[in-house]
Design an enzyme around this catalytic site. Structure first.
Site, PDB file in Angstrom:
ATOM      1  N   ARG A 308      -1.060 -11.099  55.382  1.00  0.00           N
ATOM      2  CA  ARG A 308      -1.845 -12.331  55.605  1.00  0.00           C
ATOM      3  C   ARG A 308      -3.333 -12.142  55.327  1.00  0.00           C
ATOM      4  NH1 ARG A 308       1.498 -12.586  60.301  1.00  0.00           N
ATOM      5  NH2 ARG A 308       3.334 -13.844  59.871  1.00  0.00           N
ATOM      6  N   LYS A 330     -11.295 -18.586  44.868  1.00  0.00           N
ATOM      7  CA  LYS A 330     -10.056 -19.302  44.518  1.00  0.00           C
ATOM      8  C   LYS A 330      -9.138 -18.280  43.893  1.00  0.00           C
ATOM      9  CE  LYS A 330     -10.674 -24.222  43.487  1.00  0.00           C
ATOM     10  NZ  LYS A 330     -10.723 -25.254  42.449  1.00  0.00           N
ATOM     11  N   GLU A 372     -16.799 -21.778  30.098  1.00  0.00           N
ATOM     12  CA  GLU A 372     -17.209 -21.941  31.510  1.00  0.00           C
ATOM     13  C   GLU A 372     -18.733 -21.810  31.653  1.00  0.00           C
ATOM     14  OE1 GLU A 372     -15.151 -23.150  33.520  1.00  0.00           O
ATOM     15  OE2 GLU A 372     -13.175 -22.178  33.478  1.00  0.00           O
ATOM     16  N   LYS A 414     -22.300 -21.268  40.187  1.00  0.00           N
ATOM     17  CA  LYS A 414     -21.055 -21.180  40.954  1.00  0.00           C
ATOM     18  C   LYS A 414     -21.331 -20.749  42.400  1.00  0.00           C
ATOM     19  CE  LYS A 414     -16.357 -20.355  41.174  1.00  0.00           C
ATOM     20  NZ  LYS A 414     -15.104 -20.243  40.520  1.00  0.00           N
ATOM     21  N   GLU A 424     -13.292 -26.678  48.714  1.00  0.00           N
ATOM     22  CA  GLU A 424     -13.215 -27.827  47.811  1.00  0.00           C
ATOM     23  C   GLU A 424     -12.993 -29.142  48.555  1.00  0.00           C
ATOM     24  OE1 GLU A 424     -11.689 -28.042  43.245  1.00  0.00           O
ATOM     25  OE2 GLU A 424     -10.194 -27.505  44.735  1.00  0.00           O
ATOM     26  N   ARG A 428     -17.390 -28.865  45.542  1.00  0.00           N
ATOM     27  CA  ARG A 428     -16.763 -27.856  44.670  1.00  0.00           C
ATOM     28  C   ARG A 428     -15.969 -28.475  43.519  1.00  0.00           C
ATOM     29  NH1 ARG A 428     -14.155 -21.995  46.106  1.00  0.00           N
ATOM     30  NH2 ARG A 428     -13.723 -21.468  43.936  1.00  0.00           N
ATOM     31  N   ASN A 432     -14.596 -28.237  38.446  1.00  0.00           N
ATOM     32  CA  ASN A 432     -13.365 -28.536  37.731  1.00  0.00           C
ATOM     33  C   ASN A 432     -13.635 -29.405  36.492  1.00  0.00           C
ATOM     34  OD1 ASN A 432     -10.075 -29.254  38.226  1.00  0.00           O
ATOM     35  ND2 ASN A 432     -10.908 -27.436  39.213  1.00  0.00           N
ATOM     36  N   HIS A 435     -11.355 -29.460  33.451  1.00  0.00           N
ATOM     37  CA  HIS A 435     -10.140 -28.721  33.783  1.00  0.00           C
ATOM     38  C   HIS A 435      -8.898 -29.597  33.947  1.00  0.00           C
ATOM     39  CE1 HIS A 435     -12.920 -25.466  34.252  1.00  0.00           C
ATOM     40  NE2 HIS A 435     -11.970 -24.622  34.613  1.00  0.00           N
ATOM     41  N   HIS A 439      -6.139 -27.790  32.030  1.00  0.00           N
ATOM     42  CA  HIS A 439      -4.965 -27.159  32.643  1.00  0.00           C
ATOM     43  C   HIS A 439      -3.664 -27.737  32.086  1.00  0.00           C
ATOM     44  CE1 HIS A 439      -7.027 -25.506  36.558  1.00  0.00           C
ATOM     45  NE2 HIS A 439      -7.268 -24.787  35.479  1.00  0.00           N
ATOM     46  N   HIS A 451      -7.623 -19.976  28.563  1.00  0.00           N
ATOM     47  CA  HIS A 451      -8.127 -20.973  29.503  1.00  0.00           C
ATOM     48  C   HIS A 451      -9.406 -21.635  28.975  1.00  0.00           C
ATOM     49  CE1 HIS A 451      -9.056 -22.680  33.457  1.00  0.00           C
ATOM     50  NE2 HIS A 451     -10.258 -22.141  33.384  1.00  0.00           N
TER      51      HIS A 451
HETATM   52  N1  LIG Z   1     -10.400 -18.420  40.361  1.00  0.00           N
HETATM   53  C1  LIG Z   1     -11.248 -19.140  39.682  1.00  0.00           C
HETATM   54  O1  LIG Z   1     -12.174 -19.739  40.229  1.00  0.00           O
HETATM   55  C2  LIG Z   1     -11.105 -19.218  38.192  1.00  0.00           C
HETATM   56  C3  LIG Z   1     -12.150 -19.719  37.431  1.00  0.00           C
HETATM   57  C4  LIG Z   1     -12.013 -19.765  36.067  1.00  0.00           C
HETATM   58  C5  LIG Z   1     -10.851 -19.285  35.471  1.00  0.00           C
HETATM   59  N2  LIG Z   1      -9.874 -18.773  36.235  1.00  0.00           N
HETATM   60  C6  LIG Z   1      -8.669 -18.205  35.624  1.00  0.00           C
HETATM   61  O2  LIG Z   1      -9.059 -17.129  34.789  1.00  0.00           O
HETATM   62  C7  LIG Z   1      -8.067 -16.939  33.784  1.00  0.00           C
HETATM   63  C8  LIG Z   1      -8.723 -16.735  32.454  1.00  0.00           C
HETATM   64  O3  LIG Z   1      -9.506 -15.582  32.508  1.00  0.00           O
HETATM   65  P1  LIG Z   1     -10.002 -14.825  31.181  1.00  0.00           P
HETATM   66  O4  LIG Z   1     -10.515 -15.799  30.214  1.00  0.00           O
HETATM   67  O5  LIG Z   1     -10.850 -13.738  31.648  1.00  0.00           O
HETATM   68  O6  LIG Z   1      -8.661 -14.322  30.537  1.00  0.00           O
HETATM   69  P2  LIG Z   1      -7.658 -13.141  30.852  1.00  0.00           P
HETATM   70  O7  LIG Z   1      -7.757 -12.603  32.188  1.00  0.00           O
HETATM   71  O8  LIG Z   1      -6.344 -13.707  30.427  1.00  0.00           O
HETATM   72  O9  LIG Z   1      -8.142 -12.015  29.825  1.00  0.00           O
HETATM   73  C9  LIG Z   1      -8.017 -12.224  28.432  1.00  0.00           C
HETATM   74  C10 LIG Z   1      -7.474 -10.947  27.748  1.00  0.00           C
HETATM   75  O10 LIG Z   1      -8.490  -9.966  27.695  1.00  0.00           O
HETATM   76  C11 LIG Z   1      -8.023  -8.716  28.220  1.00  0.00           C
HETATM   77  N3  LIG Z   1      -9.214  -8.056  28.736  1.00  0.00           N
HETATM   78  C12 LIG Z   1      -9.831  -8.256  29.912  1.00  0.00           C
HETATM   79  N4  LIG Z   1     -10.970  -7.561  29.954  1.00  0.00           N
HETATM   80  C13 LIG Z   1     -11.078  -6.904  28.784  1.00  0.00           C
HETATM   81  C14 LIG Z   1     -12.058  -6.035  28.236  1.00  0.00           C
HETATM   82  N5  LIG Z   1     -13.173  -5.747  28.888  1.00  0.00           N
HETATM   83  N6  LIG Z   1     -11.850  -5.540  27.008  1.00  0.00           N
HETATM   84  C15 LIG Z   1     -10.725  -5.870  26.304  1.00  0.00           C
HETATM   85  N7  LIG Z   1      -9.768  -6.701  26.764  1.00  0.00           N
HETATM   86  C16 LIG Z   1      -9.947  -7.212  27.992  1.00  0.00           C
HETATM   87  C17 LIG Z   1      -6.973  -9.140  29.214  1.00  0.00           C
HETATM   88  O11 LIG Z   1      -6.073  -8.120  29.504  1.00  0.00           O
HETATM   89  C18 LIG Z   1      -6.327 -10.311  28.488  1.00  0.00           C
HETATM   90  O12 LIG Z   1      -5.381  -9.862  27.558  1.00  0.00           O
HETATM   91  C19 LIG Z   1      -7.175 -18.149  33.841  1.00  0.00           C
HETATM   92  O13 LIG Z   1      -5.972 -17.823  34.469  1.00  0.00           O
HETATM   93  C20 LIG Z   1      -7.957 -19.123  34.692  1.00  0.00           C
HETATM   94  O14 LIG Z   1      -7.117 -20.031  35.360  1.00  0.00           O
HETATM   95  C21 LIG Z   1      -9.968 -18.732  37.575  1.00  0.00           C
HETATM   96  O1  LIG Z   2     -13.943 -22.538  41.375  1.00  0.00           O
HETATM   97  C1  LIG Z   2     -13.541 -23.678  41.218  1.00  0.00           C
HETATM   98  O2  LIG Z   2     -13.468 -24.481  42.136  1.00  0.00           O
HETATM   99  C2  LIG Z   2     -13.125 -24.156  39.896  1.00  0.00           C
HETATM  100  O3  LIG Z   2     -12.591 -25.221  39.756  1.00  0.00           O
HETATM  101  C3  LIG Z   2     -13.396 -23.239  38.756  1.00  0.00           C
HETATM  102  C4  LIG Z   2     -12.505 -23.468  37.565  1.00  0.00           C
HETATM  103  O4  LIG Z   2     -13.268 -23.101  36.428  1.00  0.00           O
HETATM  104  C5  LIG Z   2     -11.256 -22.582  37.586  1.00  0.00           C
HETATM  105  O5  LIG Z   2     -10.547 -22.712  36.398  1.00  0.00           O
HETATM  106  C6  LIG Z   2     -10.344 -22.774  38.768  1.00  0.00           C
HETATM  107  O6  LIG Z   2      -9.357 -21.781  38.759  1.00  0.00           O
HETATM  108  C7  LIG Z   2      -9.641 -24.069  38.741  1.00  0.00           C
HETATM  109  O7  LIG Z   2      -9.041 -24.249  39.958  1.00  0.00           O
HETATM  110  P1  LIG Z   2      -7.955 -25.323  40.262  1.00  0.00           P
HETATM  111  O8  LIG Z   2      -8.101 -25.575  41.711  1.00  0.00           O
HETATM  112  O9  LIG Z   2      -8.218 -26.529  39.407  1.00  0.00           O
HETATM  113  O10 LIG Z   2      -6.662 -24.712  39.915  1.00  0.00           O
END
Ligand SMILES: NC(=O)c1ccc[n+]([C@@H]2O[C@H](COP(=O)([O-])OP(=O)(O)OC[C@H]3O[C@@H](n4cnc5c(N)ncnc54)[C@H](O)[C@@H]3O)[C@@H](O)[C@H]2O)c1
Ligand SMILES: O=C(O)C(=O)C[C@@H](O)[C@H](O)[C@H](O)COP(=O)(O)O
Length: 547
Positions: A308, A330, A372, A414, A424, A428, A432, A435, A439, A451
């Site tokens: 948890r 998130k 982003e 951010k 959110e 927050r 999005n 998005h 998405h 993404h």
């Molecule tokens: N939690 C949040 O607030 C939030 C915000 C924005 C995006 N996201 C999520 O983030 C993801 C996208 O992230 P991303 O664009 O970083 O893509 P990713 O994590 O898919 O990475 C892209 C590719 O690059 C590789 N990689 C990573 N670092 C590397 C490096 N330094 N050198 C070479 N290769 C490398 C990875 O293994 C992958 O194959 C999505 O799932 C999206 O939903 C989450």
């Molecule tokens: O941090 C947030 O809040 C965002 O919405 C950032 C987005 O760029 C990111 O892709 C996030 O993962 C989207 O979240 P979701 O709640 O729409 O799934």
């Protein structure tokens, strides 16, 4: 920050350890050898590491050992023979007193022979020596501030030649001051604070270079075990981090997960839980997520759900993960029905954005992260847009003049938002922007699109929606197209897919009942919510995007 007084480089068997100890004694300082550090950390000989794990694994351990020793040791430091093969290591040596101890091939064969403790020379030493030196001589010369030949000299004579070459007199008492200390300045680190809300702890996002030394401090002393979750593409980095932490006394496991979105599944989360369970992971233990946003989303989710909730640290390695995914807590995975549908708000204990990681990213992945960054520009900080527009081509690479500033500005956007609305409940939602459609495109493409690329099309759509809804001026709406296109991000998607996209958007997290909700702009940096837009307006906006 400390720095070694003298660093000795050169081929195996040249006498770095023997000469180093003599120098240390004469200068009244300590001696350290990175090969010894690796052996001590691993509890195995270098030969065993080569045989069991292969040379790449040894090089990763060596790189970490060198990085740590350069940061910690103030005396004489001897590097392993192949340490200079690593470009990052060579960069770290800039500005230090580095002495290359050289020897010719006859001397080398005489000294090393068929010594099994030197794995690279185990067969046909004379030939292998020549090949090794062809590959390495120019690298030793590149990092050296002085070259000292050792042929025909005793270790004492070599030590004296080193002191002469560096014009360092042996002191009569006390140690000689460190080398050019004003030149060995620590690299600048920017610290961006994220406030704790909703009962969570505050934390910092660090942006800079050579930040991995911060990791142990963040993990802390209460943790006994550390799990490093990393994608396949970063196998070497993940293993090096694990070994480094093991060397600092933690029980460690490295958990390799698939690259990109393939990691964000219930199956992969279950695989991670199994690894934690089998290693006896308790509530005081810590997860380190190193990788892109997909990996940090997964690692954070595993941390949120194991027992948890356990502490976790994000080490983002893509632009996108640094500016967005790793910050704000998130965490989540995808389901067959859509993106990020299962997850938790679970902020990290710290975020380390080591800009050096970006050098190995593909252009495609680098540019995807700019979506982003541009989002942060449109919703809150237009200086970001100005910086990119000043030279869009340069913005496409980590070598661009504004890389650090773009990343830091985006993180500040951010950080400010999530510091006041972690869960959110209002503000927050502006993060999005782009998005809702983005998405839906990702899901439609079975997560084969990056993404950032999908969000780019989604922002184009949101701009057109804002314009058609009478909210956004033409100039700002048009600016979306020009800036996204200028950095090489896509603007369009298949027109015939609209019905499917619309269905998926209905389960977007911002929807309430049957009410579709979008983030649009009332003007530059004025994000707002558009609720239940007329279906005809939605379709017209998509008409600009579809092709
Ligand atoms: N939690 C949040 O607030 C939030 C915000 C924005 C995006 N996201 C999520 O983030 C993801 C996208 O992230 P991303 O664009 O970083 O893509 P990713 O994590 O898919 O990475 C892209 C590719 O690059 C590789 N990689 C990573 N670092 C590397 C490096 N330094 N050198 C070479 N290769 C490398 C990875 O293994 C992958 O194959 C999505 O799932 C999206 O939903 C989450
Ligand atoms: O941090 C947030 O809040 C965002 O919405 C950032 C987005 O760029 C990111 O892709 C996030 O993962 C989207 O979240 P979701 O709640 O729409 O799934």
């Amino acid at each position: 920050m400390s720095a070694p007084l003298i660093v000795l480089v050169g081929p195996m068997g040249v006498g770095k350890s023997t000469v180093g100890r003599i120098l240390a004694e004469r200068l009244g300082t300590g001696f350290r050898d990175t090969d010894d550090d690796v052996v001590a950390a691993e509890g195995r000989s270098i030969s065993d590491i080569f045989v069991d794990d292969g040379e790449p694994a040894f090089r990763a351990l060596e790189k970490q050992a060198v990085r740590r020793a350069l940061a910690e040791h103030e005396g004489i430091l001897a590097l392993g023979g192949g340490a200079v093969l690593d470009a990052d290591t060579r960069a770290l040596l800039a500005g230090l007193r580095v002495v290359y101890l050289s020897m010719d091939v006859e001397e080398a064969v005489k000294r090393t022979g068929l010594n099994a403790a030197r794995p690279l020379l185990a067969v046909n030493p004379r030939k292998q020596w020549r090949e090794l030196m062809e590959a390495r001589r120019h690298l030793y010369e590149e990092v050296a501030t002085a070259v000292v030949p050792t042929d025909g000299r005793t270790p004492d004579e070599v030590a004296q030649a080193v002191l002469d070459a560096l014009q360092l007199p042996a002191p009569t008492g006390g140690a000689t001051p460190g080398p050019r200390q004003e030149e060995a300045m620590p690299a600048p680190v920017t610290r961006i604070h994220v406030g704790g809300t909703a009962g969570t702890e505050p934390y910092d996002v660090l942006v800079g270079r050579q930040l991995l030394g911060e990791l142990a401090g963040l993990i802390g002393t209460k943790a006994k075990r550390v799990a490093v979750i990393h994608p396949e593409a970063l196998a070497e980095t993940g293993e090096a981090l694990r070994a480094d932490l093991a060397g600092q006394g933690y029980e460690t496991i490295a958990v390799q997960v698939p690259n990109a979105e393939e990691a964000k599944t219930a199956e992969v989360a279950a695989y991670c839980w199994k690894a934690l369970g089998q290693s006896g992971f308790t509530r005081t233990d810590v997860i380190v997520g190193v990788g892109g946003g997909a990996t940090t989303d997964l690692a954070g989710f595993v941390a949120a759900t194991w027992l948890r909730g356990v502490r976790w640290i994000a080490v983002p390695t893509t632009v996108l993960a640094m500016v967005d995914a790793a910050v704000g807590g998130k965490t989540g995975i995808n389901t067959a029905e859509g993106k990020n549908l299962v997850g938790a708000f679970h902020p990290p204990a710290g975020v380390l954005c080591d800009l050096a990681a970006l050098d190995s990213l593909s252009v495609n992945d680098y540019v995807s992260g700019l979506a982003e960054v541009i989002k942060a520009g449109f919703i809150a900080d237009p200086v970001i847009l100005d910086l990119i527009e000043s030279d869009p081509q340069a913005a496409r690479t980590p070598a661009g003049p504004h890389t650090a500033e773009l990343i830091e500005r985006s993180i500040r956007v951010k950080a400010e938002v999530v510091s006041s609305d972690l869960k959110e409940s209002g503000l927050r939602e502006i993060l999005n922007y782009g998005h809702t459609l983005g998405h839906a495109i990702e899901k439609n493409e079975r997560y084969k699109w990056r993404h950032g690329a999908a969000v780019s099309v989604g922002m184009h759509f949101a701009a057109e929606l804002g314009r058609l809804a009478g909210r956004l001026d033409d100039a700002t709406a048009d600016r979306h197209r020009t800036i996204l296109e200028a950095v090489g991000l896509p603007l369009h998607y298949r027109y015939d897919q609209w019905p499917k996209l619309l269905e998926t958007m209905k389960v977007d997290k911002k929807s309430r009942g049957d009410l579709l909700r979008f983030i649009v702009l009332d003007g530059l940096a004025k994000p707002t919510v558009l609720e239940g837009p007329d279906p005809a307006v939605l379709l017209a906006a998509y008409g600009e995007v579809g092709e």
